[in-house]
Design an enzyme around this catalytic site. Structure first.
Site: not given
Ligand SMILES: [Zn+2]
Length: 146
Positions: A65, A68
């Site tokens: 991600c 993230c």
């Protein structure tokens, strides 16, 4: 419960009832729950949010991600500066049951828990200043419920 040292990555076995006695790493001697986010699995997550006297800020993330990865240094910086919370990270890919139970649908999801209860939760990578304000509000809310 098993806690991975965020400083030297050694795995430490910590008695759940000793969570509030500032457990230190058996290998490097640094505090396991201060200064840097601690990686937790489902069992360690459950024990930590139930037993920690400090509210627990959790970053639900995954390696693939992009947002993230962008947010990770913001979370780590907050962990380095703030001692009023414990900072923990949950890899959602490694802990699918926990993610499903908490209905984590987008990551990063950020949440603050205190004494087993969800205090605040937000999805998306917050900029550092907003994240800090959000943490501050969550800490105040946790204190008001205590
Ligand atoms: Zn260590």
């Amino acid at each position: 419960m098993l806690l991975l040292c965020a400083h030297c990555h050694a795995t430490n076995r910590v008695q759940e009832d000793r969570l509030n006695q500032t457990p230190t790493c058996g290998k490097c001697g640094r505090e396991l729950l201060s200064g840097a986010p601690v990686a937790v699995d489902e069992a360690a997550f459950a024990a930590l949010i139930e037993r920690s006297e400090r509210p627990v800020a959790v970053d639900f993330w995954a390696a693939w991600c992009g947002p993230c990865r962008t947010f990770a240094p913001v979370f780590a910086d907050a962990a380095a500066r703030r001692s009023d919370l414990v900072f923990a990270k949950v890899d959602t890919d490694a802990n699918p049951d926990l993610s499903a139970r908490l209905a984590i649908r987008s990551i990063p999801t950020l949440a603050v828990f205190h004494r087993g209860a969800l205090i605040e939760r937000v999805s998306g990578a917050l900029p550092a200043s907003r994240f800090d304000a959000w943490l501050q509000a969550a800490v105040a809310k946790a204190a008001s419920k205590a």
